[in-house]
Each structure stands twice: as C-alpha cells, then as structure tokens.
Design a protein around this motif. Structure first.
Motif, PDB file in Angstrom:
ATOM      1  N   GLU A  79      -1.547   0.569  11.783  1.00 18.44           N
ATOM      2  CA  GLU A  79      -0.546  -0.036  11.111  1.00 18.44           C
ATOM      3  C   GLU A  79      -1.288  -0.521   9.645  1.00 18.44           C
ATOM      4  O   GLU A  79      -2.363  -0.901   9.652  1.00 18.44           O
ATOM      5  CB  GLU A  79      -0.204  -1.246  11.749  1.00 18.44           C
ATOM      6  CG  GLU A  79       0.426  -1.396  13.059  1.00 18.44           C
ATOM      7  CD  GLU A  79       0.533  -2.469  13.472  1.00 18.44           C
ATOM      8  OE1 GLU A  79       1.351  -2.774  14.778  1.00 18.44           O
ATOM      9  OE2 GLU A  79       0.142  -3.849  13.161  1.00 18.44           O
ATOM     10  N   LYS A  80      -0.754  -0.117   8.832  1.00 16.55           N
ATOM     11  CA  LYS A  80      -1.148  -0.453   7.406  1.00 16.55           C
ATOM     12  C   LYS A  80      -0.552  -1.811   6.699  1.00 16.55           C
ATOM     13  O   LYS A  80       0.679  -1.915   7.053  1.00 16.55           O
ATOM     14  CB  LYS A  80      -0.903   0.693   6.171  1.00 16.55           C
ATOM     15  CG  LYS A  80      -1.319   1.959   6.649  1.00 16.55           C
ATOM     16  CD  LYS A  80      -1.156   3.149   5.637  1.00 16.55           C
ATOM     17  CE  LYS A  80      -1.664   4.367   6.062  1.00 16.55           C
ATOM     18  NZ  LYS A  80      -1.057   5.376   5.244  1.00 16.55           N
ATOM     19  N   HIS A  81      -1.272  -2.685   6.240  1.00 18.89           N
ATOM     20  CA  HIS A  81      -0.840  -4.067   5.830  1.00 18.89           C
ATOM     21  C   HIS A  81      -1.220  -4.340   4.528  1.00 18.89           C
ATOM     22  O   HIS A  81      -2.448  -3.810   4.306  1.00 18.89           O
ATOM     23  CB  HIS A  81      -1.310  -5.118   6.892  1.00 18.89           C
ATOM     24  CG  HIS A  81      -0.534  -4.981   8.141  1.00 18.89           C
ATOM     25  ND1 HIS A  81       0.642  -5.722   8.716  1.00 18.89           N
ATOM     26  CD2 HIS A  81      -1.031  -4.126   9.217  1.00 18.89           C
ATOM     27  CE1 HIS A  81       0.774  -5.466   9.764  1.00 18.89           C
ATOM     28  NE2 HIS A  81      -0.233  -4.459  10.179  1.00 18.89           N
ATOM     29  N   SER A  82      -0.701  -5.193   3.819  1.00 16.28           N
ATOM     30  CA  SER A  82      -1.135  -5.458   2.345  1.00 16.28           C
ATOM     31  C   SER A  82      -2.425  -6.201   2.406  1.00 16.28           C
ATOM     32  O   SER A  82      -2.604  -7.051   3.335  1.00 16.28           O
ATOM     33  CB  SER A  82      -0.158  -6.332   1.724  1.00 16.28           C
ATOM     34  OG  SER A  82      -0.068  -7.299   2.382  1.00 16.28           O
ATOM     35  N   GLY A  83      -3.305  -5.722   1.608  1.00 10.41           N
ATOM     36  CA  GLY A  83      -4.578  -6.606   1.648  1.00 10.41           C
ATOM     37  C   GLY A  83      -4.807  -7.835   0.666  1.00 10.41           C
ATOM     38  O   GLY A  83      -3.980  -8.179   0.117  1.00 10.41           O
ATOM     39  N   LYS A  90      -7.244  -5.218  -3.088  1.00  9.85           N
ATOM     40  CA  LYS A  90      -7.302  -4.229  -1.945  1.00  9.85           C
ATOM     41  C   LYS A  90      -5.801  -4.002  -1.641  1.00  9.85           C
ATOM     42  O   LYS A  90      -4.846  -4.651  -0.854  1.00  9.85           O
ATOM     43  CB  LYS A  90      -7.850  -4.877  -0.635  1.00  9.85           C
ATOM     44  CG  LYS A  90      -8.325  -4.147   0.329  1.00  9.85           C
ATOM     45  CD  LYS A  90      -9.348  -2.816   0.084  1.00  9.85           C
ATOM     46  CE  LYS A  90      -9.388  -2.148   1.273  1.00  9.85           C
ATOM     47  NZ  LYS A  90     -10.587  -1.213   0.996  1.00  9.85           N
ATOM     48  N   ARG A  91      -5.563  -2.791  -1.738  1.00 14.19           N
ATOM     49  CA  ARG A  91      -3.929  -2.287  -1.766  1.00 14.19           C
ATOM     50  C   ARG A  91      -3.364  -2.412  -0.441  1.00 14.19           C
ATOM     51  O   ARG A  91      -2.516  -3.014   0.058  1.00 14.19           O
ATOM     52  CB  ARG A  91      -3.554  -0.964  -2.448  1.00 14.19           C
ATOM     53  CG  ARG A  91      -2.079  -0.485  -2.008  1.00 14.19           C
ATOM     54  CD  ARG A  91      -1.879   0.715  -3.104  1.00 14.19           C
ATOM     55  NE  ARG A  91      -2.737   1.797  -2.382  1.00 14.19           N
ATOM     56  CZ  ARG A  91      -2.288   2.751  -1.387  1.00 14.19           C
ATOM     57  NH1 ARG A  91      -0.940   2.396  -0.668  1.00 14.19           N
ATOM     58  NH2 ARG A  91      -2.851   3.710  -0.858  1.00 14.19           N
ATOM     59  N   GLU A  92      -4.239  -1.960   0.760  1.00 13.70           N
ATOM     60  CA  GLU A  92      -3.908  -2.009   2.008  1.00 13.70           C
ATOM     61  C   GLU A  92      -5.138  -1.994   3.037  1.00 13.70           C
ATOM     62  O   GLU A  92      -6.207  -1.534   2.799  1.00 13.70           O
ATOM     63  CB  GLU A  92      -3.183  -0.720   2.421  1.00 13.70           C
ATOM     64  CG  GLU A  92      -3.732   0.332   2.131  1.00 13.70           C
ATOM     65  CD  GLU A  92      -2.910   1.821   2.490  1.00 13.70           C
ATOM     66  OE1 GLU A  92      -1.827   1.663   2.453  1.00 13.70           O
ATOM     67  OE2 GLU A  92      -3.397   2.843   2.993  1.00 13.70           O
ATOM     68  N   GLN A 127      -8.540   6.118   9.378  1.00  9.84           N
ATOM     69  CA  GLN A 127      -7.461   6.077  10.078  1.00  9.84           C
ATOM     70  C   GLN A 127      -7.193   7.395  11.020  1.00  9.84           C
ATOM     71  O   GLN A 127      -6.826   7.028  12.303  1.00  9.84           O
ATOM     72  CB  GLN A 127      -6.277   6.482   8.969  1.00  9.84           C
ATOM     73  CG  GLN A 127      -6.110   5.057   8.283  1.00  9.84           C
ATOM     74  CD  GLN A 127      -4.861   5.352   7.305  1.00  9.84           C
ATOM     75  OE1 GLN A 127      -3.894   5.716   7.746  1.00  9.84           O
ATOM     76  NE2 GLN A 127      -5.056   4.672   5.952  1.00  9.84           N
ATOM     77  N   SER A 179      -9.536   1.148   4.926  1.00 10.84           N
ATOM     78  CA  SER A 179      -8.493   2.065   5.159  1.00 10.84           C
ATOM     79  C   SER A 179      -8.367   3.405   4.796  1.00 10.84           C
ATOM     80  O   SER A 179      -7.468   3.981   4.587  1.00 10.84           O
ATOM     81  CB  SER A 179      -6.988   1.309   4.452  1.00 10.84           C
ATOM     82  OG  SER A 179      -7.222   1.292   3.133  1.00 10.84           O
ATOM     83  N   TYR A 191     -11.055  -4.007   6.955  1.00  9.22           N
ATOM     84  CA  TYR A 191     -10.746  -3.804   5.644  1.00  9.22           C
ATOM     85  C   TYR A 191     -10.761  -2.443   5.080  1.00  9.22           C
ATOM     86  O   TYR A 191     -10.121  -2.123   4.192  1.00  9.22           O
ATOM     87  CB  TYR A 191     -11.638  -4.696   4.800  1.00  9.22           C
ATOM     88  CG  TYR A 191     -13.212  -3.971   4.851  1.00  9.22           C
ATOM     89  CD1 TYR A 191     -13.458  -3.021   4.030  1.00  9.22           C
ATOM     90  CD2 TYR A 191     -14.152  -4.223   5.777  1.00  9.22           C
ATOM     91  CE1 TYR A 191     -14.870  -2.307   4.124  1.00  9.22           C
ATOM     92  CE2 TYR A 191     -15.554  -3.702   6.150  1.00  9.22           C
ATOM     93  CZ  TYR A 191     -15.482  -2.732   5.148  1.00  9.22           C
ATOM     94  OH  TYR A 191     -16.897  -2.036   5.313  1.00  9.22           O
ATOM     95  N   ILE A 219      -6.208  -2.435   7.444  1.00  4.49           N
ATOM     96  CA  ILE A 219      -5.539  -2.119   8.636  1.00  4.49           C
ATOM     97  C   ILE A 219      -5.630  -2.851   9.848  1.00  4.49           C
ATOM     98  O   ILE A 219      -6.388  -3.569  10.044  1.00  4.49           O
ATOM     99  CB  ILE A 219      -6.674  -0.843   9.181  1.00  4.49           C
ATOM    100  CG1 ILE A 219      -6.481   0.360   8.361  1.00  4.49           C
ATOM    101  CG2 ILE A 219      -6.353  -0.296  10.597  1.00  4.49           C
ATOM    102  CD1 ILE A 219      -5.286   1.161   8.036  1.00  4.49           C
TER     103      ILE A 219
END
Length: 219
Positions: free
Chosen positions: A202-206, A210-212, A191, A186, A184, A214
């Motif tokens: 890799e960044k993914h939507s949270g 939570k914007r992003e 990073q 980022s 959770y 990992i």
C-alpha cells in the motif's frame, strides 16, 4: 562508530552516521517522520485492528525515538505493547543523553529505553515490555509472530543488503498473515522485493518532503 547528533527541520534531533553516509531520521523532521510512518500507519492501525497486547518488531533501534513514541501512544490508549528491537551498532551513551525527544514529546523514558539491558525483556513501564538485541537482522531468530514491523534500516544506498527479497522473506517468517510492515522507503525496487516476499504493498502519503511511504500487509 563515527556518529554525530544533528538538529532536523522540526527541531528534533537525529544522528548522522559518517561510515554509512546517512542520517537515522529524515533531516526534514525526525519526530514528524516517525509519527507518520511508524505511529500513524503502524501502531495506531494495529490498535484499531487488534485486541489485546500488540507485538512490535523494530528493525533498527537507533536513537530510540520509535520506541519512545510507541510507549507514549501505548499509555495514551491504555494498551500494552511487547516491543522487540535489534541494533547491531548502538549509538554512544553520551550521544543518547544529548537527544531532545523527552523535551519535545513531554515524555520521561528516553533514558529508560536506552539503558534497558540487551537480550533481556525489560518492563520500561506497565505498558511496554522491551527487548533489545545487539545483532544484525540476518542473525535474528524467529521470536514472533509480530503484529507490526517498523522497518527503519538505513536506505538502500547505504545498506542494500537489508532491502532484498530474501531479507523481506526472513521478516515475513516472523509475522502472521494480515500483519504489516511500515517503512519510509518507497523505491520501486523495495516495492518489488516486498511483493515477491509475499506482501501486498500500500502506498500512503508521507511526511514533509516525502511524497509517499509504504505499508505492506503480509498475505
């Protein structure tokens, strides 16, 4: 240990650890956080890319929510999971009994994952072999390689020693090229340390608020 069961925004429980000053799960929704970070980005991705049993390592067994949700998905997909988790400071048994995950998820195994003995592989159901170790990550022996790592430690503000390059290098030693870690957290520092330890980040939507998050793939 000074802990207390609390209700998060999606109605699911978490536990607040007063000694560390942090919750075990997002206060904006424990179940939805676990679903996004560990099930969707972790387990389901492993099911899509791996044939045969999937080996999962969880850093921070905590409330047992991630293990419970993993078991539910394993049954849904008719897949076998070998699940290894560490937790140096288990929550008290009376607090584990208060958690409402079975009620919300329509499952029946929360007591089973909490009552499984430490240091002994236990078949919770035919779909999950669970082994829990009551040790800190620094003492974990190399028992991998694991296909996916759920990295669910307290945040760097509470446990900075668990987010260093050195600790990620130890985790990497328990994995194989192409396996991946989901978390959770980022933060830029996290990073950087993951990349320095040999991961592609890799960044993914949270989940909510939570914007992003990992997913880090070991090179």
């Amino acid at each position: 240990m000074n802990t207390q069961v609390v209700v998060t925004a999606d109605g699911s429980h978490s536990v607040y650890n007063a000694e560390v000053g942090h919750h075990y799960h997002s206060v904006y929704g424990a179940v939805q956080e676990s679903q996004r970070v560990y099930i969707e980005l972790g387990l389901q991705h492993a099911f899509d890319t791996i044939d045969g049993p999937v080996r999962v390592f969880e850093m921070g067994f905590g409330t047992g929510l991630n293990a419970l949700m993993t078991l539910r998905e394993a049954i849904r997909h008719n897949r076998s999971v070998e699940y290894v988790a560490i937790e140096p400071y288990p929550i008290p048994a009376d607090e584990a009994q208060q958690l409402n995950y079975d009620e919300l998820l329509h499952t029946f195994w929360l007591a089973d994952v909490h009552d499984a003995p430490w240091n002994v592989p236990t078949a919770v159901t035919p779909y999950m072999m669970l082994t829990k170790y009551q040790i800190p990550l620094e003492q974990m022996l190399p028992v991998g390689p694991f296909d996916v790592v759920y990295y669910d430690a307290f945040p760097p503000e509470g446990q900075p020693e668990l987010w260093t390059q050195e600790i990620f290098e130890k985790v990497a030693s328990m994995m194989h090229p192409g396996s991946f870690l989901t978390t959770y957290c980022s933060k830029t520092m996290v990073q950087h340390n993951l990349r320095a330890a040999g991961f592609a980040v890799e960044k993914h939507s949270g989940p909510a608020r939570k914007r992003e998050v990992i997913r880090a793939v070991l090179k």
